[in-house]
Design a protein around this motif. Sequence first.
Motif: not given
Length: 275
Positions: A226-231
């Motif tokens: 499970l990946d949490l991406l933030g940009e």
Amino acid sequence: GCFGVGGLGTISANRKDEKSFWNNQFSLQLALQKQSRTSLSQPSGFQKNLDMLRLQSTYGYKIIGDKWYASADLLAQTQLLKTYKSNYLKPVTLDGNPDIVVSKFIAPALVQFSPGITYKPDAHLTFQYSPVAVRYIYVADDSLAFLDIHGNDVTRDANGVITSYKNYFLGLGSELVGRYENKYFKDRFAVKSALRLFSNYLEGPQNVDVLFTNNFNIQLFKGLSLDLLGELFYDHDVKMNLDTNENGIYGDTGDRQAPATQLTGAFMLKYSVIF
């Protein structure tokens, strides 16, 4: 309420030996969202949330001890699908006016090349500095270059009317890149962060462009995570479509285009294969 769906694909190829390292990553992020309608005038359908094609390549050759490298960094990115002013996947009518395309594949495209010095104090932290970074923005479509929202060179008269434009922007500046990677809890939780800061010597050096990417990875099963991406993205020369009246419709009466900080985030299930 809001319903979203999307996907992430990443291909990495890294090489390291006693004297050098070469890290490469190609990634695609594409996500859509559907918001609940707040008024009868708001169109229904999916809007774009993420659309990014990005290539990153960094090479370093050891020059002093085990921590200092002569290096070169390449960043190239564009998008995959057309973006309409309304941000919907299909054109809609805005206050009686037809929707227009504001960006698409290679319009714009960003390429940045940054030769310099890399300092690696340990296996997890890296700092790279380039005093002569070259930043190139290209807008392949003339009608999109004329919009003056993608950072390409545009000339206006005293009344603000566009008199001429170029399909490109060329900048020369200074770039600082910081990267952090680490794993915790017996490699079941991983963190990967990168912060890019670019200042253009030729125009407005006080306006620093920012690209801050973060990926938090939780291993669920072998290969599945499970990946949490933030940009976070900010470029003073790039104008965003702003929903100024906050009615969920972009590009209608009262909305405007201006430089702004763009925040994106997503949860994703990812399956990884090493070959």
